[in-house]
Each structure stands twice: as C-alpha cells, then as structure tokens.
Design a protein around this motif. Sequence first.
Motif, PDB file in Angstrom:
ATOM      1  N   SER A  77      12.101  -5.566  -2.751  1.00 28.24           N
ATOM      2  CA  SER A  77      12.333  -6.409  -3.941  1.00 28.24           C
ATOM      3  C   SER A  77      11.455  -7.655  -3.914  1.00 28.24           C
ATOM      4  O   SER A  77      10.979  -8.113  -4.952  1.00 28.24           O
ATOM      5  N   LYS A  78      11.239  -8.181  -2.709  1.00 26.57           N
ATOM      6  CA  LYS A  78      10.430  -9.403  -2.583  1.00 26.57           C
ATOM      7  C   LYS A  78       8.988  -9.154  -3.031  1.00 26.57           C
ATOM      8  O   LYS A  78       8.367 -10.011  -3.664  1.00 26.57           O
ATOM      9  N   VAL A  79       8.440  -7.971  -2.715  1.00 28.16           N
ATOM     10  CA  VAL A  79       7.086  -7.656  -3.169  1.00 28.16           C
ATOM     11  C   VAL A  79       7.041  -7.646  -4.702  1.00 28.16           C
ATOM     12  O   VAL A  79       6.115  -8.184  -5.318  1.00 28.16           O
ATOM     13  N   ALA A  95       4.849   0.452   4.731  1.00 29.21           N
ATOM     14  CA  ALA A  95       5.150   0.667   3.312  1.00 29.21           C
ATOM     15  C   ALA A  95       5.043  -0.632   2.518  1.00 29.21           C
ATOM     16  O   ALA A  95       4.446  -0.676   1.429  1.00 29.21           O
ATOM     17  N   VAL A  96       5.612  -1.707   3.054  1.00 24.57           N
ATOM     18  CA  VAL A  96       5.564  -2.998   2.363  1.00 24.57           C
ATOM     19  C   VAL A  96       4.125  -3.512   2.284  1.00 24.57           C
ATOM     20  O   VAL A  96       3.671  -3.984   1.241  1.00 24.57           O
ATOM     21  N   VAL A  97       3.399  -3.392   3.393  1.00 19.04           N
ATOM     22  CA  VAL A  97       2.012  -3.865   3.402  1.00 19.04           C
ATOM     23  C   VAL A  97       1.158  -3.031   2.447  1.00 19.04           C
ATOM     24  O   VAL A  97       0.273  -3.557   1.758  1.00 19.04           O
ATOM     25  N   ALA A  98       1.420  -1.732   2.363  1.00 21.18           N
ATOM     26  CA  ALA A  98       0.681  -0.873   1.417  1.00 21.18           C
ATOM     27  C   ALA A  98       0.909  -1.339  -0.014  1.00 21.18           C
ATOM     28  O   ALA A  98      -0.011  -1.307  -0.849  1.00 21.18           O
ATOM     29  N   MET A  99       2.132  -1.771  -0.314  1.00 21.83           N
ATOM     30  CA  MET A  99       2.422  -2.315  -1.649  1.00 21.83           C
ATOM     31  C   MET A  99       1.597  -3.580  -1.895  1.00 21.83           C
ATOM     32  O   MET A  99       0.967  -3.735  -2.952  1.00 21.83           O
TER      33      MET A  99
END
Length: 441
Positions: free
Chosen positions: A34-36, A104-108
């Motif tokens: 959600s933060k991304v 996953a988060v870094v890919a976003m």
Amino acid sequence: MYKIFIIFLLIGLAVTTNSCRKHKIPILTNEDISKVIKDMTEVMIHDVTNPPLAARFYAYTCLAGYEVVAQNDSTVKSMYGVLNDYPKINRDKKMLGYNSSLSAVVAMFKTAEKLQPSGFLIKDYEKKFIDSCRSSGFNDDEINFSIAYADTISKQILAYAKKDGYSKISNFPRYSIAHKPGSWELTPPAYIPPIEPYFETIRRLTLDSAAQFNPVAPATFSTNKQSKFYKLLLSNAVKGGKDLTQNEKDIANFWDCNPFAVQNEGHMMIGLKKISPGAHWMGIAGIACKIDKKSFSETMKIFTVESVGLLDAFITCWHTKFATNRIRPETAIRAILNPNWKPLLQTPPFPEYTSGHSVVSVCSATILTHYFGDNFKFKDDIEASFGIPPATFSSFNQAAKQAAISRFYGGIHFMDAIDQGIKQGADVGNWVLEKVAKRLN
C-alpha cells in the motif's frame, strides 16, 4: 564435569542466538505494498497525472510486484496466458539469497520510477524503503540480491508496457473540436484541451476491444422542451445549483477527485492538487487489505487485479466518451437556460458520456466485492490529508453508487451518463473477474 558444563553452555548460547535471529527476520506486509501505491499517488499529484494514465502506471507497477510473488509462491499463478500479449517473465534460477517480498516491493518501485515523469521522486521513496529494511534486520547481501532480482523482473514488465502503444499517441494528429450543436466544447475556468483523446488505442489488458462494452446511445441533443435531453438538462440545472442539500454537496466534494481543478487568484490561475478516481479506489483496496489482514501474496494479487480492471475500465470509458463526444451540462445550460450558471464542481476536460467515476468506481467495487464480500464495512479516509472528512461505507457497492451520483450532484454529468456508466463499469469488472481472477484461482 567442567567440560560437560561448557558444552551445554555453548549449546544454550547457540540456541538462544538462533532464536534471536529467527525472531529478528523481517516480514513485509500488505501495508508495504500500500505504501508504494501511496508514494506513486503523491508523485502523480505532483505531476498532475491524468486519470487514464494514472491507471496505466498502477497496472504495470503492480504487475512487476505480482510476477515476483508468482515466481516464489506456488499458490499464485503468473499472468502469462491470462493477459493480452503478456510475455513469459523469466528469472535466473541461479539467483539466490534474495527475499521475495522485498524483491516484489522493489520491483514495483523500479517500474514506477521508469513510468512516471518524476521518477526521481519515486527513487527517493525506494531509498527510504531500503534503508528501513536494513534497519529492520535485512542484511546487505539479502538486500542487494533482492534488488538485482527485482531489476530483472521490472525490465521485462517495462518492455511489455512499452509495446502497449501509448508512446505512439504523441504522433497522432491534434484533436479537433467539432463545434457542432450538442458536441463537447472546452469548459471554464481553464479551458484545458481534451485529455487523452486517443487513449482507446492502447492495448487492453483483458478486453477484446475498446468498444466491447459500448452502452446505448446517449439522449440526443435537443432544445425541444419535450425531449429527453431537455428534461435531463432541466434536472441538472436544478440539482447542480443552489437546490442541493448539504449532504449532497458533501458527497459531491468527497468524490471530486479532479486533478485538473484550478481557481482564479486575481490575474493568476492556481492548480488545486487532487488525486484521480483510480488513485482513490487503489487506496480503498489498501484499506480493505489492512482491515481483512490479507497476506502479502493475497494483497499483491488484489492490487494487481484491481489495477488491471482500472486500466481496462478507463480504456472502454474513454472510447465511449470520444465516440459520443457529448456536450457537458455546464456548456448546454449556459447556452440554453442561464448564461451565468455554474456547477458545484469544476467540469473535467473531456466529453461527458459516460461518467468516468461511475465506470471506474463500479468496476472497482465489483472486483473488491469478489475478494472481500458484499457486506464489507470500511472507513474511507483516503483524502483526509486534503481536508476532506472520512466517510464510512457498509460495502464497496454503496461507495461506488455514491461516487456515481456525486457527479450529478456536482453538476458535471447528466443522469443517463451515470446510469450507463454504472452498467459499463459492472460489465468490465465482471469481465476482468472472469478473464483474470477466476483463471488465477
């Protein structure tokens, strides 16, 4: 005896140390995803990103995170063979030592950086996230391996995005205003040119065509007082003006979500920073995942299906808007009834039929209801930072219907555009569930 004591002591220390290490292993949650989305939204506000384009950014960004999850969670299926022209996303099987959630988060982040104009701001958010991961217990090797893995996935998603045809839009001829009775005209106060008139030409993610869910034709423009259009006009002239109740005004303002709103300050025109309707619904998805305590993988799936629905909803709605090219209430009322009439909300810069809020909101509600059920109570505080008080809803459908009618209260849509927008949104939402959500299961 002394040696035995030492051995037991060392074993105890080892067990204790092992236990501490296990306890300190960081776990990323739905809130990290959600933060991304929140960070992306902040940058979109900064860039004044238009609503259809915002949906495109969300979709590809979520797909990047989703594919990392799919490659590391046997319960999650890749979008290969599910979305239109979607490639097989590959990874180096020799790549080890990464944390899949971190990747996953870094890919976003990495995908959003390349997609959004002010990607350098996203890069700052990524750095803060990585610093927080380091502080929470990830070691440098794990972080570096995770970043490398994320980078390989992001590049493949960006290559897929590059082929969707959006980059070709800038080569299309400049949109020409028809200047015919009943056709759309630029609206005050800024008289902004039409936004994304060729958005229907980009690749759909699930739809067979942009015209797949064409609604019935709108009421034909007419100055005849007995005509359907004139009656719609009279209805807007009353409700879009002074006869609104305070509750109706509050509903209109709550769902305004107009990135193009401006206000006059003397000889200056100042832009008012607001989020897009898609951003609002992505925020609602985050609220629901937090309330329901969805796992990281489940949250990634929900955000991805939701964003896929948003993009296809905008494509089909924008096709209808520029195909029908219908006049806005503000233009028609000023020309026919009252030259001084003003709607409660500022009219967005594109044709009227169908209502984008109605299409996008009902599509989103249909998808979220699939994952959370019909009686899902939540407090929507997405725009609290903009001074808009939170509102509580008993279901996503209730929120979507309120978002739809808000455009009538705001004076910027006729009722048939709202009614048909609701149907169009439901059609797209159910299609996405059939083509994506059910196949993923």
